[in-house]
Design a protein around this motif. Structure first.
Motif, PDB file in Angstrom:
ATOM      1  N   ILE A  81    -106.335   5.975  44.356  1.00  0.00           N
ATOM      2  CA  ILE A  81    -105.170   6.696  43.854  1.00  0.00           C
ATOM      3  C   ILE A  81    -104.555   7.468  45.014  1.00  0.00           C
ATOM      4  O   ILE A  81    -105.248   8.223  45.697  1.00  0.00           O
ATOM      5  CB  ILE A  81    -105.570   7.656  42.713  1.00  0.00           C
ATOM      6  N   GLU A  82    -103.253   7.277  45.216  1.00  0.00           N
ATOM      7  CA  GLU A  82    -102.560   8.019  46.263  1.00  0.00           C
ATOM      8  C   GLU A  82    -101.508   8.921  45.632  1.00  0.00           C
ATOM      9  O   GLU A  82    -100.660   8.475  44.868  1.00  0.00           O
ATOM     10  CB  GLU A  82    -101.903   7.089  47.277  1.00  0.00           C
ATOM     11  N   PHE A  83    -101.568  10.182  46.003  1.00  0.00           N
ATOM     12  CA  PHE A  83    -100.588  11.162  45.554  1.00  0.00           C
ATOM     13  C   PHE A  83     -99.473  11.262  46.591  1.00  0.00           C
ATOM     14  O   PHE A  83     -99.729  11.399  47.782  1.00  0.00           O
ATOM     15  CB  PHE A  83    -101.241  12.540  45.393  1.00  0.00           C
ATOM     16  N   GLY A  84     -98.227  11.207  46.150  1.00  0.00           N
ATOM     17  CA  GLY A  84     -97.097  11.335  47.053  1.00  0.00           C
ATOM     18  C   GLY A  84     -97.087  10.288  48.139  1.00  0.00           C
ATOM     19  O   GLY A  84     -97.154  10.610  49.325  1.00  0.00           O
ATOM     20  N   PRO A  85     -96.979   9.004  47.781  1.00  0.00           N
ATOM     21  CA  PRO A  85     -97.138   7.930  48.768  1.00  0.00           C
ATOM     22  C   PRO A  85     -95.944   7.689  49.690  1.00  0.00           C
ATOM     23  O   PRO A  85     -95.953   6.717  50.445  1.00  0.00           O
ATOM     24  CB  PRO A  85     -97.411   6.704  47.897  1.00  0.00           C
ATOM     25  N   GLY A  86     -94.956   8.539  49.662  1.00  0.00           N
ATOM     26  CA  GLY A  86     -93.837   8.386  50.591  1.00  0.00           C
ATOM     27  C   GLY A  86     -93.169   7.035  50.473  1.00  0.00           C
ATOM     28  O   GLY A  86     -92.766   6.624  49.398  1.00  0.00           O
ATOM     29  N   ARG A  87     -93.081   6.311  51.570  1.00  0.00           N
ATOM     30  CA  ARG A  87     -92.457   4.982  51.566  1.00  0.00           C
ATOM     31  C   ARG A  87     -93.463   3.867  51.313  1.00  0.00           C
ATOM     32  O   ARG A  87     -93.118   2.699  51.359  1.00  0.00           O
ATOM     33  CB  ARG A  87     -91.732   4.740  52.889  1.00  0.00           C
ATOM     34  N   GLY A  88     -94.727   4.233  51.073  1.00  0.00           N
ATOM     35  CA  GLY A  88     -95.766   3.232  50.819  1.00  0.00           C
ATOM     36  C   GLY A  88     -96.458   2.746  52.070  1.00  0.00           C
ATOM     37  O   GLY A  88     -97.302   1.839  52.019  1.00  0.00           O
ATOM     38  N   THR A  89     -96.134   3.333  53.201  1.00  0.00           N
ATOM     39  CA  THR A  89     -96.662   2.866  54.485  1.00  0.00           C
ATOM     40  C   THR A  89     -98.169   3.042  54.594  1.00  0.00           C
ATOM     41  O   THR A  89     -98.872   2.135  55.048  1.00  0.00           O
ATOM     42  CB  THR A  89     -95.957   3.595  55.644  1.00  0.00           C
ATOM     43  N   LEU A  90     -98.673   4.200  54.189  1.00  0.00           N
ATOM     44  CA  LEU A  90    -100.117   4.442  54.282  1.00  0.00           C
ATOM     45  C   LEU A  90    -100.887   3.441  53.427  1.00  0.00           C
ATOM     46  O   LEU A  90    -101.839   2.808  53.903  1.00  0.00           O
ATOM     47  CB  LEU A  90    -100.456   5.877  53.871  1.00  0.00           C
TER      48      LEU A  90
END
Length: 197
Positions: A81-90
């Motif tokens: 689960i990723e919180f606040g994934p921005g542009r999805g790069t990570l």
């Protein structure tokens, strides 16, 4: 109407606005919020985060997830689960690395991105289109946390609305924002009957 107008109207009506409400309007208002109305990340945005600078950050997290999966006995499902994934790069770098190093792990992963911005969600969907089992939710209340879960959040907490409290002479006060001489300024209001976390 602008976010500034919404904030000014709130202050005029109530005499102040909490830092929480100020941040919530400025960052997440559906029509005027900073994160809901633009692409703020990257060379054309206002700031850059570590995953946008180098793929190394995502690759290190991927290796950690692989190691973690082995250490917990290789369960048949693992939620990331990723919180606040921005542009999805990570997440893209994490999934690219896992699929290259240990493709079998991709079959047990369920990915959930917690995102409130439809603008950023659209960009994440495009970036992560090559990968299966990727889901989006807009609230932490919609997350399934049963089973084995790995949480990620890069520069997430600095963008969350918060309440600020301080104690003065034994009485709790909440820090608020008011207007003075045409400018925004901090003030405090007593909150002695308000439950303080």
């Amino acid at each position: 109407m602008t976010a500034k107008k919404i904030i000014d109207d709130h202050i005029q009506k109530n005499g102040h606005i909490t830092i929480y409400d100020y941040m919530d309007i400025a960052l997440a208002d559906p029509q005027h919020g900073y994160y809901t109305t633009r692409y703020p990340i990257g060379k054309d945005g206002d700031f850059t985060t570590a995953p946008e600078v180098s793929q190394l950050f995502g690759e290190m997290l991927a290796i950690y997830i692989i190691d973690h999966w082995f250490k917990i006995g290789q369960p048949k499902t693992l939620k990331v689960i990723e919180f606040g994934p921005g542009r999805g790069t990570l997440m893209y770098d994490v999934l690219r690395t896992i699929s290259g190093v240990l493709p079998a792990l991709m079959d047990v992963l369920t990915i959930t991105l917690v995102e409130t911005s439809q603008t950023l969600t659209t960009q994440q969907r495009e970036k992560l289109a090559p990968y299966q089992n990727v889901n989006w939710v807009s609230s932490i209340d919609d997350i399934d946390t049963n089973g084995d879960v790995f949480y990620m959040g890069n520069e997430f907490f600095d963008a969350l609305p918060i309440h600020q409290y301080e104690q003065k002479n034994g009485t709790w006060h909440e820090r608020v924002i008011t207007r003075k001489n045409g400018d925004y300024t901090f003030d405090t209001i007593a909150r002695d009957t308000h439950p303080i976390p």
